[in-house]
Design a protein around this motif. Structure first.
Motif, PDB file in Angstrom:
ATOM      1  N   ILE A 116     -10.957  -6.466 -24.366  1.00 42.98           N
ATOM      2  CA  ILE A 116     -10.158  -5.623 -24.914  1.00 42.98           C
ATOM      3  C   ILE A 116      -8.779  -5.553 -24.384  1.00 42.98           C
ATOM      4  CG2 ILE A 116      -9.730  -3.087 -25.242  1.00 42.98           C
ATOM      5  CD1 ILE A 116     -12.718  -2.562 -25.530  1.00 42.98           C
ATOM      6  N   ILE A 117      -7.960  -5.497 -25.293  1.00 43.80           N
ATOM      7  CA  ILE A 117      -6.420  -5.940 -25.003  1.00 43.80           C
ATOM      8  C   ILE A 117      -5.669  -4.605 -25.136  1.00 43.80           C
ATOM      9  CG2 ILE A 117      -4.312  -7.221 -25.251  1.00 43.80           C
ATOM     10  CD1 ILE A 117      -6.288  -9.366 -26.288  1.00 43.80           C
ATOM     11  N   LYS A 118      -5.070  -3.861 -24.060  1.00 42.22           N
ATOM     12  CA  LYS A 118      -4.344  -2.720 -24.291  1.00 42.22           C
ATOM     13  C   LYS A 118      -2.975  -2.729 -23.718  1.00 42.22           C
ATOM     14  CE  LYS A 118      -4.715   2.359 -23.615  1.00 42.22           C
ATOM     15  NZ  LYS A 118      -5.714   3.341 -23.136  1.00 42.22           N
ATOM     16  N   TYR A 119      -1.973  -2.569 -24.399  1.00 42.46           N
ATOM     17  CA  TYR A 119      -0.363  -2.419 -23.782  1.00 42.46           C
ATOM     18  C   TYR A 119      -0.391  -4.041 -23.090  1.00 42.46           C
ATOM     19  CZ  TYR A 119      -0.678   2.448 -24.016  1.00 42.46           C
ATOM     20  OH  TYR A 119      -0.928   3.954 -24.580  1.00 42.46           O
ATOM     21  N   GLY A 120      -0.848  -4.986 -23.527  1.00 43.07           N
ATOM     22  CA  GLY A 120      -0.646  -6.590 -23.300  1.00 43.07           C
ATOM     23  C   GLY A 120      -1.412  -6.841 -22.206  1.00 43.07           C
ATOM     24  N   THR A 121      -2.483  -5.954 -21.736  1.00 38.19           N
ATOM     25  CA  THR A 121      -3.183  -6.338 -20.603  1.00 38.19           C
ATOM     26  C   THR A 121      -4.811  -6.625 -21.170  1.00 38.19           C
ATOM     27  OG1 THR A 121      -2.258  -4.981 -19.182  1.00 38.19           O
ATOM     28  CG2 THR A 121      -4.463  -5.653 -18.526  1.00 38.19           C
ATOM     29  N   SER A 122      -5.267  -7.786 -20.963  1.00 40.68           N
ATOM     30  CA  SER A 122      -6.664  -8.396 -21.165  1.00 40.68           C
ATOM     31  C   SER A 122      -7.603  -7.838 -20.163  1.00 40.68           C
ATOM     32  CB  SER A 122      -6.644  -9.748 -21.266  1.00 40.68           C
ATOM     33  OG  SER A 122      -7.969 -10.215 -21.819  1.00 40.68           O
ATOM     34  N   MET A 123      -8.614  -7.069 -20.743  1.00 36.96           N
ATOM     35  CA  MET A 123      -9.582  -6.488 -19.789  1.00 36.96           C
ATOM     36  C   MET A 123     -10.901  -6.992 -19.979  1.00 36.96           C
ATOM     37  SD  MET A 123      -8.320  -2.257 -19.930  1.00 36.96           S
ATOM     38  CE  MET A 123      -8.060  -2.257 -21.697  1.00 36.96           C
ATOM     39  N   ARG A 124     -11.821  -7.412 -18.886  1.00 37.82           N
ATOM     40  CA  ARG A 124     -13.019  -7.821 -19.173  1.00 37.82           C
ATOM     41  C   ARG A 124     -14.048  -6.533 -19.531  1.00 37.82           C
ATOM     42  NH1 ARG A 124     -17.583  -7.407 -15.920  1.00 37.82           N
ATOM     43  NH2 ARG A 124     -19.075  -9.264 -16.197  1.00 37.82           N
ATOM     44  N   CYS A 125     -14.926  -6.581 -20.439  1.00 40.16           N
ATOM     45  CA  CYS A 125     -15.683  -5.581 -20.731  1.00 40.16           C
ATOM     46  C   CYS A 125     -17.178  -5.976 -20.218  1.00 40.16           C
ATOM     47  CB  CYS A 125     -15.651  -5.630 -22.439  1.00 40.16           C
ATOM     48  SG  CYS A 125     -13.989  -5.018 -22.798  1.00 40.16           S
ATOM     49  N   ILE A 126     -17.912  -4.813 -20.318  1.00 39.29           N
ATOM     50  CA  ILE A 126     -19.295  -4.743 -20.248  1.00 39.29           C
ATOM     51  C   ILE A 126     -19.849  -4.139 -21.809  1.00 39.29           C
ATOM     52  CG2 ILE A 126     -19.558  -4.602 -17.876  1.00 39.29           C
ATOM     53  CD1 ILE A 126     -20.481  -1.547 -18.472  1.00 39.29           C
ATOM     54  N   GLN A 169       0.059   8.538 -28.253  1.00 44.37           N
ATOM     55  CA  GLN A 169      -0.545   7.509 -28.481  1.00 44.37           C
ATOM     56  C   GLN A 169      -0.851   7.210 -30.212  1.00 44.37           C
ATOM     57  OE1 GLN A 169      -4.460   7.457 -25.916  1.00 44.37           O
ATOM     58  NE2 GLN A 169      -4.014   9.452 -26.539  1.00 44.37           N
ATOM     59  N   GLU A 170       0.158   7.852 -30.920  1.00 46.43           N
ATOM     60  CA  GLU A 170       0.192   7.711 -32.268  1.00 46.43           C
ATOM     61  C   GLU A 170       0.590   6.079 -32.464  1.00 46.43           C
ATOM     62  OE1 GLU A 170      -0.126   8.734 -36.219  1.00 46.43           O
ATOM     63  OE2 GLU A 170      -0.535   9.784 -34.576  1.00 46.43           O
ATOM     64  N   ASN A 171      -0.084   5.466 -33.253  1.00 49.46           N
ATOM     65  CA  ASN A 171       0.166   4.055 -33.429  1.00 49.46           C
ATOM     66  C   ASN A 171      -0.160   3.125 -32.340  1.00 49.46           C
ATOM     67  OD1 ASN A 171       1.181   4.460 -36.116  1.00 49.46           O
ATOM     68  ND2 ASN A 171       3.030   5.309 -35.483  1.00 49.46           N
ATOM     69  N   LEU A 172      -0.931   3.630 -31.416  1.00 50.01           N
ATOM     70  CA  LEU A 172      -1.283   2.707 -30.318  1.00 50.01           C
ATOM     71  C   LEU A 172      -2.343   1.531 -30.967  1.00 50.01           C
ATOM     72  CD1 LEU A 172      -2.220   2.114 -27.207  1.00 50.01           C
ATOM     73  CD2 LEU A 172      -4.195   3.775 -27.788  1.00 50.01           C
ATOM     74  N   GLU A 173      -2.190   0.412 -30.718  1.00 49.76           N
ATOM     75  CA  GLU A 173      -2.619  -0.597 -30.908  1.00 49.76           C
ATOM     76  C   GLU A 173      -3.719  -1.287 -29.882  1.00 49.76           C
ATOM     77  OE1 GLU A 173       0.068  -2.192 -34.341  1.00 49.76           O
ATOM     78  OE2 GLU A 173      -0.016  -3.560 -32.783  1.00 49.76           O
ATOM     79  N   ILE A 174      -5.056  -1.360 -30.062  1.00 50.95           N
ATOM     80  CA  ILE A 174      -6.035  -1.960 -28.998  1.00 50.95           C
ATOM     81  C   ILE A 174      -6.489  -3.408 -29.922  1.00 50.95           C
ATOM     82  CG2 ILE A 174      -8.164  -1.515 -28.154  1.00 50.95           C
ATOM     83  CD1 ILE A 174      -7.621   1.503 -28.287  1.00 50.95           C
ATOM     84  N   GLY A 175      -6.727  -4.341 -28.892  1.00 51.84           N
ATOM     85  CA  GLY A 175      -6.795  -5.542 -29.355  1.00 51.84           C
ATOM     86  C   GLY A 175      -8.369  -5.851 -29.094  1.00 51.84           C
ATOM     87  N   VAL A 176      -9.167  -6.491 -29.764  1.00 54.77           N
ATOM     88  CA  VAL A 176     -10.508  -6.746 -29.610  1.00 54.77           C
ATOM     89  C   VAL A 176     -10.765  -8.100 -29.795  1.00 54.77           C
ATOM     90  CG1 VAL A 176     -12.994  -6.235 -30.199  1.00 54.77           C
ATOM     91  CG2 VAL A 176     -11.108  -4.333 -30.171  1.00 54.77           C
ATOM     92  N   VAL A 177     -11.474  -9.014 -28.897  1.00 53.71           N
ATOM     93  CA  VAL A 177     -11.711 -10.470 -28.724  1.00 53.71           C
ATOM     94  C   VAL A 177     -13.191 -10.320 -28.962  1.00 53.71           C
ATOM     95  CG1 VAL A 177     -11.222 -12.639 -28.208  1.00 53.71           C
ATOM     96  CG2 VAL A 177      -9.327 -10.994 -28.174  1.00 53.71           C
ATOM     97  N   LEU A 178     -13.768 -11.043 -29.684  1.00 53.30           N
ATOM     98  CA  LEU A 178     -15.437 -11.532 -29.638  1.00 53.30           C
ATOM     99  C   LEU A 178     -15.501 -12.669 -29.738  1.00 53.30           C
ATOM    100  CD1 LEU A 178     -16.725  -8.582 -32.248  1.00 53.30           C
ATOM    101  CD2 LEU A 178     -16.915  -8.477 -29.937  1.00 53.30           C
ATOM    102  N   PHE A 212      -9.046  -9.152 -33.346  1.00 53.90           N
ATOM    103  CA  PHE A 212      -8.806  -8.004 -34.060  1.00 53.90           C
ATOM    104  C   PHE A 212      -7.580  -7.222 -33.275  1.00 53.90           C
ATOM    105  CE2 PHE A 212     -13.144  -9.112 -34.989  1.00 53.90           C
ATOM    106  CZ  PHE A 212     -12.956  -9.347 -36.369  1.00 53.90           C
ATOM    107  N   VAL A 213      -6.830  -6.440 -34.155  1.00 50.43           N
ATOM    108  CA  VAL A 213      -5.916  -5.465 -33.636  1.00 50.43           C
ATOM    109  C   VAL A 213      -6.359  -4.028 -34.487  1.00 50.43           C
ATOM    110  CG1 VAL A 213      -3.447  -4.689 -33.446  1.00 50.43           C
ATOM    111  CG2 VAL A 213      -4.042  -7.083 -33.050  1.00 50.43           C
ATOM    112  N   ILE A 214      -6.500  -3.133 -33.713  1.00 52.35           N
ATOM    113  CA  ILE A 214      -6.855  -1.784 -34.213  1.00 52.35           C
ATOM    114  C   ILE A 214      -5.892  -0.634 -33.939  1.00 52.35           C
ATOM    115  CG2 ILE A 214      -8.632  -0.113 -34.063  1.00 52.35           C
ATOM    116  CD1 ILE A 214     -10.750  -2.391 -33.936  1.00 52.35           C
TER     117      ILE A 214
END
Length: 197
Positions: free
Chosen positions: A79-89, A165-174, A187-189
């Motif tokens: 998951i990518i938020k504010y330009g930071t890529s975060m490892r997920c569980i 947070q209006e218009n906050l974009e969250i990236g998702v990489v699968l 994806f960008v949500i």
């Protein structure tokens, strides 16, 4: 005669009641902006993915549209938020094992799975200064999207922070592996229309 422990307990209950009354919940809409699909569902010849955003995680269902098994490589998802890529569980991983390697999940042709991605760094062990039956050590989350003025550990957010947070974009990489080749679905949500509930 009242002892100090009983007084502390009554004060703690009063504080909890006041804090609970003051906590305000919000909801928001969301949709995929990249790729441009104008909704929450993406589909191609490999798969169909539908997203479901919650306060702490990005839920999704994945339908295998191909004739080959798809392996989800959780270690390459993010998951990518504010330009930071975060490892997920993903679902089913114990919080105390969040740093361990995750086994790939197989999705056979014409089947689907429902799962989620939660940033591992947003999960932490909370130890209160004064332990009681109400405020005890536990796992807590830093929200992916702030939808409540009060966090699990008692930390408070201002309503302005939520509405900002209006218009906050969250990236998702699968990371989807087919025939030993990894195909990344990015994806960008966008989060919109924050409203109090």
């Amino acid at each position: 005669m009242c002892n100090l422990k009983n007084i502390y307990f009554v004060v703690l209950l009063s504080m909890l009641a006041v804090t609970t009354l003051q906590a305000k919940r919000y909801q928001c809409g969301y949709f995929i902006v990249s790729p441009d699909v104008k909704g929450t569902v993406y589909s191609d010849s490999l798969c169909t993915i539908q997203f479901a955003l919650s306060e702490n995680s990005m839920g999704f269902s994945l339908q295998n549209n191909s004739s080959n098994p798809i392996l989800i490589d959780w270690e390459k998802c993010a998951i990518i938020k504010y330009g930071t890529s975060m490892r997920c569980i993903h679902a089913g991983i114990k919080y105390n094992e969040k740093a361990n390697l995750q086994t790939k999940t197989i999705v056979f042709p014409s089947t689907q799975i429902t799962d989620l991605l939660c940033p591992a760094e947003n999960i932490w062990w909370y130890t209160p200064m004064f332990q009681s039956s109400i405020d005890r050590p536990r796992w807590c989350h830093i929200p992916l999207v702030i939808l409540n003025t009060k966090r699990e550990d008692g930390f408070k957010y201002k309503e302005e922070q939520i509405l900002a947070q209006e218009n906050l974009e969250i990236g998702v990489v699968l990371a989807l592996e087919v025939n030993e080749k990894v195909e990344y679905k990015s994806f960008v949500i966008k989060c919109v229309n924050f409203q109090r509930i």
